[in-house]
Design a protein around this motif. Structure first.
Motif, PDB file in Angstrom:
ATOM      1  N   MET A  39      -1.226   2.228   5.551  1.00  0.00           N
ATOM      2  CA  MET A  39      -0.409   2.701   4.458  1.00  0.00           C
ATOM      3  C   MET A  39      -0.500   1.759   3.250  1.00  0.00           C
ATOM      4  SD  MET A  39       3.532   3.868   4.844  1.00  0.00           S
ATOM      5  CE  MET A  39       4.649   3.699   3.508  1.00  0.00           C
ATOM      6  N   ILE A  40      -0.581   0.459   3.504  1.00  0.00           N
ATOM      7  CA  ILE A  40      -0.661  -0.506   2.397  1.00  0.00           C
ATOM      8  C   ILE A  40      -1.982  -0.376   1.639  1.00  0.00           C
ATOM      9  CG2 ILE A  40      -1.628  -2.460   3.667  1.00  0.00           C
ATOM     10  CD1 ILE A  40       0.373  -4.236   2.122  1.00  0.00           C
ATOM     11  N   THR A  41      -2.984   0.166   2.297  1.00  0.00           N
ATOM     12  CA  THR A  41      -4.278   0.338   1.639  1.00  0.00           C
ATOM     13  C   THR A  41      -4.407   1.696   0.965  1.00  0.00           C
ATOM     14  OG1 THR A  41      -5.324   1.186   3.641  1.00  0.00           O
ATOM     15  CG2 THR A  41      -5.423  -1.206   3.283  1.00  0.00           C
ATOM     16  N   ARG A  59       2.554   2.129  -1.019  1.00  0.00           N
ATOM     17  CA  ARG A  59       2.003   0.787  -0.797  1.00  0.00           C
ATOM     18  C   ARG A  59       3.093  -0.274  -0.926  1.00  0.00           C
ATOM     19  NH1 ARG A  59      -1.450   3.214  -4.348  1.00  0.00           N
ATOM     20  NH2 ARG A  59      -1.263   1.635  -5.993  1.00  0.00           N
ATOM     21  N   VAL A  60       4.020  -0.072  -1.855  1.00  0.00           N
ATOM     22  CA  VAL A  60       5.151  -1.007  -2.001  1.00  0.00           C
ATOM     23  C   VAL A  60       5.962  -1.015  -0.716  1.00  0.00           C
ATOM     24  CG1 VAL A  60       7.308  -1.483  -3.233  1.00  0.00           C
ATOM     25  CG2 VAL A  60       5.290  -0.745  -4.510  1.00  0.00           C
ATOM     26  N   TRP A  61       6.304   0.168  -0.225  1.00  0.00           N
ATOM     27  CA  TRP A  61       7.128   0.264   0.982  1.00  0.00           C
ATOM     28  C   TRP A  61       6.405  -0.279   2.206  1.00  0.00           C
ATOM     29  CZ3 TRP A  61       8.211   5.951  -0.570  1.00  0.00           C
ATOM     30  CH2 TRP A  61       9.114   5.972  -1.638  1.00  0.00           C
ATOM     31  N   ALA A  62       5.100  -0.069   2.284  1.00  0.00           N
ATOM     32  CA  ALA A  62       4.330  -0.624   3.402  1.00  0.00           C
ATOM     33  C   ALA A  62       4.381  -2.143   3.379  1.00  0.00           C
ATOM     34  CB  ALA A  62       2.891  -0.131   3.342  1.00  0.00           C
ATOM     35  N   ALA A  63       4.204  -2.717   2.198  1.00  0.00           N
ATOM     36  CA  ALA A  63       4.272  -4.180   2.087  1.00  0.00           C
ATOM     37  C   ALA A  63       5.667  -4.674   2.443  1.00  0.00           C
ATOM     38  CB  ALA A  63       3.889  -4.621   0.673  1.00  0.00           C
ATOM     39  N   ARG A  64       6.695  -3.975   1.969  1.00  0.00           N
ATOM     40  CA  ARG A  64       8.068  -4.374   2.292  1.00  0.00           C
ATOM     41  C   ARG A  64       8.293  -4.353   3.799  1.00  0.00           C
ATOM     42  NH1 ARG A  64      12.439  -1.217  -0.812  1.00  0.00           N
ATOM     43  NH2 ARG A  64      11.788   0.425   0.598  1.00  0.00           N
ATOM     44  N   GLY A  65       7.721  -3.372   4.477  1.00  0.00           N
ATOM     45  CA  GLY A  65       7.829  -3.324   5.932  1.00  0.00           C
ATOM     46  C   GLY A  65       7.232  -4.563   6.588  1.00  0.00           C
ATOM     47  N   VAL A 125      -2.709  -6.861   2.931  1.00  0.00           N
ATOM     48  CA  VAL A 125      -1.976  -7.704   1.989  1.00  0.00           C
ATOM     49  C   VAL A 125      -2.943  -8.314   0.980  1.00  0.00           C
ATOM     50  CG1 VAL A 125      -0.505  -9.746   1.726  1.00  0.00           C
ATOM     51  CG2 VAL A 125      -0.108  -8.165   3.617  1.00  0.00           C
ATOM     52  N   ARG A 126      -4.104  -8.702   1.452  1.00  0.00           N
ATOM     53  CA  ARG A 126      -5.131  -9.243   0.546  1.00  0.00           C
ATOM     54  C   ARG A 126      -5.480  -8.203  -0.533  1.00  0.00           C
ATOM     55  NH1 ARG A 126      -8.262 -13.233   2.224  1.00  0.00           N
ATOM     56  NH2 ARG A 126      -8.199 -12.517   4.379  1.00  0.00           N
ATOM     57  N   MET A 127      -5.659  -6.951  -0.123  1.00  0.00           N
ATOM     58  CA  MET A 127      -5.934  -5.868  -1.072  1.00  0.00           C
ATOM     59  C   MET A 127      -4.760  -5.656  -2.022  1.00  0.00           C
ATOM     60  SD  MET A 127      -7.822  -2.704   0.858  1.00  0.00           S
ATOM     61  CE  MET A 127      -7.409  -1.540  -0.432  1.00  0.00           C
ATOM     62  N   ALA A 128      -3.558  -5.700  -1.467  1.00  0.00           N
ATOM     63  CA  ALA A 128      -2.355  -5.452  -2.268  1.00  0.00           C
ATOM     64  C   ALA A 128      -2.169  -6.509  -3.356  1.00  0.00           C
ATOM     65  CB  ALA A 128      -1.127  -5.391  -1.366  1.00  0.00           C
ATOM     66  N   GLU A 138       3.683  -7.731  -6.538  1.00  0.00           N
ATOM     67  CA  GLU A 138       4.891  -8.532  -6.336  1.00  0.00           C
ATOM     68  C   GLU A 138       5.306  -8.539  -4.861  1.00  0.00           C
ATOM     69  OE1 GLU A 138       9.568  -8.652  -7.751  1.00  0.00           O
ATOM     70  OE2 GLU A 138       8.493  -6.744  -7.728  1.00  0.00           O
ATOM     71  N   MET A 139       5.340  -7.357  -4.242  1.00  0.00           N
ATOM     72  CA  MET A 139       5.762  -7.291  -2.842  1.00  0.00           C
ATOM     73  C   MET A 139       4.765  -7.997  -1.934  1.00  0.00           C
ATOM     74  SD  MET A 139       8.323  -6.425  -1.029  1.00  0.00           S
ATOM     75  CE  MET A 139       9.198  -5.391  -2.194  1.00  0.00           C
ATOM     76  N   ALA A 140       3.484  -7.882  -2.236  1.00  0.00           N
ATOM     77  CA  ALA A 140       2.472  -8.574  -1.434  1.00  0.00           C
ATOM     78  C   ALA A 140       2.665 -10.092  -1.524  1.00  0.00           C
ATOM     79  CB  ALA A 140       1.074  -8.184  -1.893  1.00  0.00           C
TER      80      ALA A 140
END
Length: 114
Positions: free
Chosen positions: A1-3, A37-43, A56-59, A69-71
């Motif tokens: 999801m983050i990707t 992607r924001v919500w995936a990172a927050r998770g 996270v690297r991609m984010a 910011e979230m990453a």
């Protein structure tokens, strides 16, 4: 999801809450899908798995500032030392919130010796 890959609707709702329901109901344009992607990172702030490292690297390079910011916050919380060079670059980000999150992440990583 983050990707940016599609995922289970229930997971999206669990991470995004009421806003996710609205976003999904409105069949978002691609310019609003960054929220996934924001919500995936927050998770990943709360439920870390090493399989998330590449995401996270991609984010950290995402075109949307909220994702970056979230990453950076994930890097700080999870002490992802492998991502120190990538997050350090974000200290020059033009968005103040991204800059602040990156600066905090670098400080956390260096103080932890990561």
């Amino acid at each position: 999801m983050i990707t940016g890959a599609d995922t289970d609707v229930a997971l999206i709702v669990a991470l995004g809450g009421p806003h996710a329901r609205r976003l999904l109901a409105d069949h978002p344009a691609t310019d609003q899908r960054y929220w996934l992607r924001v919500w995936a990172a927050r998770g990943l702030l709360w439920a870390w798995d090493d399989n998330g490292l590449d995401g996270v690297r991609m984010a950290l390079r995402d075109p949307q500032w909220r994702v970056r910011e979230m990453a950076a916050k994930v890097v700080a919380r999870q002490l992802l030392g492998d991502l120190l060079p990538a997050v350090a670059k974000l200290r020059g980000d033009p968005v103040l919130r991204v800059h602040a999150a990156a600066t905090r992440a670098v400080a956390m990583l260096t103080s932890a010796g990561a």
